[in-house]
Enzyme design. Structure first.
Site, PDB file in Angstrom:
ATOM      1  N   HIS A 248       0.841  -1.200   0.000  1.00 62.65           N
ATOM      2  CA  HIS A 248       0.000   0.000   0.000  1.00 62.65           C
ATOM      3  C   HIS A 248       0.878   1.252   0.000  1.00 62.65           C
ATOM      4  CE1 HIS A 248      -3.651   2.341   1.334  1.00 62.65           C
ATOM      5  NE2 HIS A 248      -2.687   3.136   1.778  1.00 62.65           N
ATOM      6  N   GLU A 249       1.863   1.295   0.908  1.00 62.57           N
ATOM      7  CA  GLU A 249       2.751   2.450   0.991  1.00 62.57           C
ATOM      8  C   GLU A 249       3.659   2.552  -0.233  1.00 62.57           C
ATOM      9  OE1 GLU A 249       2.437   4.798   3.131  1.00 62.57           O
ATOM     10  OE2 GLU A 249       0.858   3.704   4.185  1.00 62.57           O
TER      11      GLU A 249
END
Length: 398
Positions: free
Chosen positions: A62-63
């Protein structure tokens, strides 16, 4: 100060673990381990550990989505850190337009939604009710929750970044947009704390209520920080060198002998340590005492101050109209003690050191900074520890 544990890198981005990550890893493993007990102890705890690792791999991806979107815009990403409440990508500066800011903000949730679709498809292919299909199905649902939760419109969540981009587009003012999204985040944070207390009171589920309240506290803290940084960045851009500079220097005659200069100024400790030489009504440059020390004392009676002058074109300068962002970046990049400010006519208008910067910011932002602290900054050439001006100025764009 806590040190993060480096665990590697991806696409040139260093990856770190905050020490508190291990707390949430243990809690997550315990949660899944008890949930999978029907598989038997060995299989249950093996599945729980695998599930926890895959969960944090999902957070990392996600990051990474945010990070790669930023890198595609030429923005430096300094690190990705996994911590108690998830993960954070240390992106060095803001995108140049609202549209590009939206791209960076939405990239993380899109990755999580993509993972959900892939994992749910994989779970449907595998035989039903097997440990592998259950773990993959749980992981798919968690990624969906991660995406939807992050899309809540309030900083520091991704939805707050999306809201900021929308407000920026609507108002044309990035700083106003950040403050608006931060206020939304503060409201959400207080709501979460109230919800957590309500859960504790009405259900006696202290763990869930406390966790919701902690998330609310984290949200308020970070939203407030976003707002403060936006206000500071706006002030740095709106404050000029002319407002900040002082005339804390002495003007000396470039034609006088070095002996006279030394006797008049250097033996008097109360005089300013910054000197500019002038001749025929024009500034010649800065007088550097270190240059004087390189000249034999026997020549002091013969040579003039002009011989130890660094002309204006050779010393670090800024214009009166330069912003504090430019001034701070110049001081840091060139490792200067101070910088000279020139008027539109090319004359010396003043000088700026770090103490002058702290003083003007204290006045404009109504910070509680004493004269003693400002003198200490001038003496040491170091900003107060809580004022990360070099980092903030570097990340600030007009």
């Amino acid at each position: 100060m806590q040190k993060h544990l480096r665990i590697g890198s991806l696409f040139g981005i260093p990856l770190f673990l905050d020490p508190l990550w291990f707390v949430i890893f243990v809690l997550s493993t315990l949660n899944f381990g008890f949930a999978y007990q029907e598989w038997g102890a060995v299989m249950a705890w093996s599945g729980a550990i695998a599930m926890s690792l895959l969960l944090f791999a999902s957070v990392l991806l996600h990051e990474l989505g945010h990070s790669l979107a930023a890198k595609s815009q030429g923005i430096q990403v300094n690190s990705i850190t996994l911590f108690l409440f998830g993960g954070i990508a240390a992106i060095e500066e803001e995108s140049k337009t609202p549209g590009k800011a939206f791209q960076v903000a939405i990239a993380g949730p899109l990755v999580s939604i993509g993972l959900f679709l892939l994992l749910i498809a994989a779970a449907n292919i595998l035989p039903s009710n097997t440990p592998s299909s259950i773990v993959i199905g749980d992981l798919a649902r968690i990624n969906l929750v991660l995406a939807l939760f992050n899309l809540i419109p309030g900083l520091p969540l991704d939805g707050g970044q999306v809201l900021k981009a929308a407000l920026w587009k609507a108002t044309g003012n990035r700083f106003q947009a950040v403050r608006g999204a931060a206020r939304a985040g503060q409201i959400l944070g207080y709501t979460a704390i109230a919800l957590g207390l309500a859960v504790d009171y009405f259900t006696s589920d202290l763990g869930t209520g406390l966790w919701i309240a902690l998330l609310g506290w984290f949200g308020i803290r970070n939203a407030t920080n976003y707002s403060r940084i936006a206000t500071l960045q706006e002030t740095l851009l709106n404050t000029t060198a002319a407002e900040t500079m002082t005339r804390d220097f002495r003007v000396v005659d470039a034609k006088q002998k070095l002996r006279t200069f030394a006797d008049l100024y250097l033996l008097d400790n109360s005089t300013s340590q910054v000197y500019f030489a002038e001749a025929d009504g024009r500034y010649q440059g800065m007088v550097l005492v270190d240059n004087l020390r390189q000249i034999e004392r026997s020549d002091w009676e013969i040579k003039t101050v002009q011989s130890i002058v660094n002309i204006l074109s050779e010393i670090p300068t800024v214009e009166e109209k330069s912003t504090l962002v430019e001034v701070i970046n110049k001081l840091e990049k060139e490792q200067l003690i101070r910088v000279t400010v020139l008027s539109p006519a090319g004359a010396v208008a003043g000088v700026i050191d770090r103490g002058d910067i702290v003083q003007i910011l204290g006045q404009k932002l109504k910070l509680r900074i004493s004269d003693t602290e400002i003198r200490q900054v001038k003496q040491d050439g170091i900003y107060p520890s809580g004022l990360k001006l070099p980092l903030i100025a570097k990340s600030t764009k007009d």
